[in-house]
Motif scaffolding. Structure first.
Motif, PDB file in Angstrom:
ATOM      1  N   ARG A 280       0.831  -1.194   0.000  1.00  0.00           N
ATOM      2  CA  ARG A 280       0.000   0.000   0.000  1.00  0.00           C
ATOM      3  C   ARG A 280       0.871   1.252   0.000  1.00  0.00           C
ATOM      4  O   ARG A 280       1.855   1.339   0.713  1.00  0.00           O
ATOM      5  CB  ARG A 280      -0.916   0.007   1.228  1.00  0.00           C
ATOM      6  CG  ARG A 280      -2.137   0.880   1.056  1.00  0.00           C
ATOM      7  CD  ARG A 280      -3.147   0.636   2.170  1.00  0.00           C
ATOM      8  NE  ARG A 280      -4.412   1.242   1.811  1.00  0.00           N
ATOM      9  CZ  ARG A 280      -5.487   0.573   1.439  1.00  0.00           C
ATOM     10  NH1 ARG A 280      -5.448  -0.745   1.377  1.00  0.00           N
ATOM     11  NH2 ARG A 280      -6.602   1.193   1.140  1.00  0.00           N
ATOM     12  N   ARG A 281       0.470   2.244  -0.784  1.00  0.00           N
ATOM     13  CA  ARG A 281       1.171   3.519  -0.796  1.00  0.00           C
ATOM     14  C   ARG A 281       0.610   4.426   0.291  1.00  0.00           C
ATOM     15  O   ARG A 281      -0.328   4.059   1.003  1.00  0.00           O
ATOM     16  CB  ARG A 281       1.048   4.183  -2.163  1.00  0.00           C
ATOM     17  CG  ARG A 281       1.910   3.520  -3.231  1.00  0.00           C
ATOM     18  CD  ARG A 281       1.842   4.296  -4.532  1.00  0.00           C
ATOM     19  NE  ARG A 281       2.165   5.700  -4.331  1.00  0.00           N
ATOM     20  CZ  ARG A 281       1.895   6.665  -5.224  1.00  0.00           C
ATOM     21  NH1 ARG A 281       1.302   6.355  -6.358  1.00  0.00           N
ATOM     22  NH2 ARG A 281       2.231   7.924  -4.979  1.00  0.00           N
ATOM     23  N   GLY A 282       1.163   5.646   0.389  1.00  0.00           N
ATOM     24  CA  GLY A 282       0.859   6.481   1.535  1.00  0.00           C
ATOM     25  C   GLY A 282       0.168   7.786   1.260  1.00  0.00           C
ATOM     26  O   GLY A 282       0.377   8.766   1.996  1.00  0.00           O
ATOM     27  N   ASP A 283      -0.692   7.870   0.240  1.00  0.00           N
ATOM     28  CA  ASP A 283      -1.389   9.123  -0.028  1.00  0.00           C
ATOM     29  C   ASP A 283      -2.289   9.498   1.157  1.00  0.00           C
ATOM     30  O   ASP A 283      -2.935   8.633   1.769  1.00  0.00           O
ATOM     31  CB  ASP A 283      -2.244   9.008  -1.286  1.00  0.00           C
ATOM     32  CG  ASP A 283      -1.418   8.996  -2.561  1.00  0.00           C
ATOM     33  OD1 ASP A 283      -0.178   9.004  -2.459  1.00  0.00           O
ATOM     34  OD2 ASP A 283      -2.014   8.969  -3.654  1.00  0.00           O
ATOM     35  N   ILE A 284      -2.361  10.792   1.447  1.00  0.00           N
ATOM     36  CA  ILE A 284      -3.216  11.323   2.504  1.00  0.00           C
ATOM     37  C   ILE A 284      -4.181  12.301   1.850  1.00  0.00           C
ATOM     38  O   ILE A 284      -3.761  13.272   1.208  1.00  0.00           O
ATOM     39  CB  ILE A 284      -2.397  12.058   3.589  1.00  0.00           C
ATOM     40  CG1 ILE A 284      -1.272  11.154   4.125  1.00  0.00           C
ATOM     41  CG2 ILE A 284      -3.302  12.541   4.711  1.00  0.00           C
ATOM     42  CD1 ILE A 284      -1.747   9.930   4.873  1.00  0.00           C
ATOM     43  N   LEU A 285      -5.486  12.071   2.005  1.00  0.00           N
ATOM     44  CA  LEU A 285      -6.491  12.887   1.340  1.00  0.00           C
ATOM     45  C   LEU A 285      -7.128  13.863   2.330  1.00  0.00           C
ATOM     46  O   LEU A 285      -7.487  13.486   3.446  1.00  0.00           O
ATOM     47  CB  LEU A 285      -7.575  12.006   0.717  1.00  0.00           C
ATOM     48  CG  LEU A 285      -7.104  10.883  -0.213  1.00  0.00           C
ATOM     49  CD1 LEU A 285      -8.292  10.246  -0.908  1.00  0.00           C
ATOM     50  CD2 LEU A 285      -6.081  11.377  -1.225  1.00  0.00           C
ATOM     51  N   THR A 286      -7.257  15.120   1.904  1.00  0.00           N
ATOM     52  CA  THR A 286      -7.865  16.157   2.739  1.00  0.00           C
ATOM     53  C   THR A 286      -8.927  16.899   1.934  1.00  0.00           C
ATOM     54  O   THR A 286      -9.064  16.709   0.722  1.00  0.00           O
ATOM     55  CB  THR A 286      -6.803  17.172   3.210  1.00  0.00           C
ATOM     56  OG1 THR A 286      -6.308  17.894   2.066  1.00  0.00           O
ATOM     57  CG2 THR A 286      -5.652  16.485   3.919  1.00  0.00           C
ATOM     58  N   SER A 287      -9.637  17.809   2.620  1.00  0.00           N
ATOM     59  CA  SER A 287     -10.733  18.529   1.971  1.00  0.00           C
ATOM     60  C   SER A 287     -10.314  19.927   1.528  1.00  0.00           C
ATOM     61  O   SER A 287      -9.272  20.451   1.926  1.00  0.00           O
ATOM     62  CB  SER A 287     -11.936  18.647   2.924  1.00  0.00           C
ATOM     63  OG  SER A 287     -11.799  19.766   3.773  1.00  0.00           O
ATOM     64  N   THR A 288     -11.171  20.545   0.731  1.00  0.00           N
ATOM     65  CA  THR A 288     -10.889  21.841   0.142  1.00  0.00           C
ATOM     66  C   THR A 288     -11.072  23.008   1.121  1.00  0.00           C
ATOM     67  O   THR A 288     -10.809  24.153   0.745  1.00  0.00           O
ATOM     68  CB  THR A 288     -11.818  22.082  -1.058  1.00  0.00           C
ATOM     69  OG1 THR A 288     -13.177  21.823  -0.646  1.00  0.00           O
ATOM     70  CG2 THR A 288     -11.464  21.179  -2.214  1.00  0.00           C
ATOM     71  N   LEU A 289     -11.527  22.759   2.322  1.00  0.00           N
ATOM     72  CA  LEU A 289     -11.692  23.839   3.302  1.00  0.00           C
ATOM     73  C   LEU A 289     -11.050  23.416   4.619  1.00  0.00           C
ATOM     74  O   LEU A 289     -11.617  23.573   5.693  1.00  0.00           O
ATOM     75  CB  LEU A 289     -13.178  24.161   3.503  1.00  0.00           C
ATOM     76  CG  LEU A 289     -13.491  25.555   4.056  1.00  0.00           C
ATOM     77  CD1 LEU A 289     -13.062  26.627   3.072  1.00  0.00           C
ATOM     78  CD2 LEU A 289     -14.973  25.707   4.367  1.00  0.00           C
ATOM     79  N   SER A 290      -9.845  22.887   4.512  1.00  0.00           N
ATOM     80  CA  SER A 290      -9.183  22.332   5.690  1.00  0.00           C
ATOM     81  C   SER A 290      -7.900  23.084   5.989  1.00  0.00           C
ATOM     82  O   SER A 290      -7.308  23.716   5.113  1.00  0.00           O
ATOM     83  CB  SER A 290      -8.862  20.847   5.472  1.00  0.00           C
ATOM     84  OG  SER A 290      -7.985  20.687   4.363  1.00  0.00           O
TER      85      SER A 290
END
Length: 431
Positions: free
Chosen positions: A129-139
């Motif tokens: 598994r890779r390590g991408d971290i997803l966040t939101s547009t108002l964070s």
């Protein structure tokens, strides 16, 4: 004063388009000014001074530890005070079996949480598994090159060429970045998280990093009911971790120990705390890891733990935090909750008056959005009435702006009344 200004400009720190003031003493939520006036701290400093200033409980704890020893690496000196903090903190937020990584600030707490999540994800995925971290547009998740690049703070995001190729991955469930024709955001907006994960491939995503209640980027937006639960379900279905950034909202700021406590089924895998734990007395960050996942960090195939920093798990830091917990746990929580309700009622009554466009929030955290161009005039009028606040700039066109109302949690009924009366008068003065 003339000699002060050139020297002030050499100090590379934040400023505002208003005169600052000299403080000679502080007590609870009050700053005592050199001109003889006192001014109420309407935003707990930088949303951190949750138990007010000059706490006797914090002083006792720090003095005790100071004369015991002031520094000792946790790998060398037995970390008794740090483990006491771990146990007290985890019990306070209802996660008594969690493991804890202590850091020196919220930004580093986020970076450590990212490192821990990637480590856990790789061990669970047997290295695939890779390590991408997803966040939101108002964070907003901190002020380092990595955290600014990851998150969606429109005012602080780096230039595209400096963003490390990173950026937010899904719209936050709030009007400035996720408006709908004819209907408001609801729990189904979490489907955007599923789309973001699936578009990258779940095998490439380690975690979704989210503020359970928006902080100062948008100004205390509260997610739709069911949204956080649905995010957790989507992530579990794809074996993606959920990290809650409660740097600002943790430890009763929104009326409950954690902001996620407002909704069933919203518990994260990892949780980051900071501001309310140090309460302005010390820099600190704490990453809580669920007991189901923490053993993977000691797995033989796991990478080394991320570096926490020289001053992480500092004994004086831990002692100050224990004093803060002493203060928080001595509060009459029923009376505290009732004060939060009254605060919200008083502030919501301002919606539509003068420059106020909208009021949102819960507990002891509210955003007062105002018409463009009127933020600083309102701040000036409030300070004339001996209350100061922290500003926010959000999103949209034109970009939203306003002030954050977040008084110390230990404020009395009379002090909350003083704050709301002064703010109401300030709003009225602007028509």
């Amino acid at each position: 004063m003339d000699r002060y200004l050139p020297r002030r400009e050499r100090l590379l720190t934040s400023s505002r388009p208003m005169a600052d003031f000299e403080v000679t003493a502080a007590s609870g939520p009050w700053l005592h000014r050199a001109d003889g006036r006192r001014i109420f701290d309407g935003s707990s400093g930088l949303l951190c001074a949750n138990v007010g200033q000059s706490s006797a409980k914090v002083l006792v704890r720090v003095e005790e530890q100071f004369f015991r020893y002031s520094f000792g690496g946790a790998a060398v000196v037995q970390p008794h005070v740090q483990m006491e903090l771990m146990d007290r903190l985890c019990s306070a937020v209802g996660r008594p079996q969690d493991s804890v990584a202590l850091t020196t600030c919220g930004t580093l707490g986020v970076e450590v949480a990212v490192g821990l999540a990637r480590n856990i994800a790789r061990v669970r995925g047997k290295g695939k598994r890779r390590g991408d971290i997803l966040t939101s547009t108002l964070s907003y998740h901190g002020n380092s090159a990595l955290t600014l690049a990851l998150a969606g703070n429109h005012a602080r995001r780096p230039r595209p060429e400096d963003a490390l190729g990173l950026g937010p991955a899904f719209p936050a469930p709030y009007p400035p970045t996720h408006g709908h024709e004819g209907w408001a955001c609801d729990a189904s907006c979490a489907d955007e998280v599923a789309t973001a994960i699936d578009s990258r491939g779940a095998e490439n995503v380690a975690a979704v990093l989210i503020e359970p209640v928006n902080g100062t980027t948008g100004g205390a937006y509260v997610p739709p009911d069911g949204y956080l639960r649905r995010v957790s379900e989507i992530c579990r279905e794809r074996e993606v971790l959920v990290i809650h950034d409660e740097v600002l909202t943790g430890l009763w700021r929104t009326g409950t120990p954690l902001a996620s406590n407002h909704w069933d089924g919203a518990e994260p895998d990892l949780c980051i705390l900071s501001k309310g734990l140090g309460a302005g007395y010390t820099g600190v960050g704490a990453v809580l890891v669920s007991p189901e996942l923490a053993p993977l960090l000691r797995h033989e195939e796991a990478d080394p733990l991320p570096a926490m920093g020289t001053m992480a798990a500092h004994p004086l830091q831990a002692a100050a935090c224990l004093g803060v917990l002493d203060e928080l746990e001595s509060m009459d929580l029923d009376a505290f909750a009732a004060r939060g309700v009254r605060l919200g009622e008083s502030l919501r009554a301002l919606a539509g008056l003068g420059p106020v466009r909208e009021v949102r929030g819960l507990g002891h955290l509210y955003g007062i959005e105002v018409e463009p161009g009127l933020l600083w005039p309102l701040m000036e009028e409030a300070e004339k009435r001996d209350v100061f606040f922290y500003p926010f700039t959000g999103a949209g066109h034109p970009r939203s702006e306003g002030l954050v109302v977040a008084p110390p949690l230990t404020s009395t009924d009379e002090e909350i009344n003083f704050l709301t009366t002064a703010l109401c008068d300030a709003v009225s003065s602007l028509g």
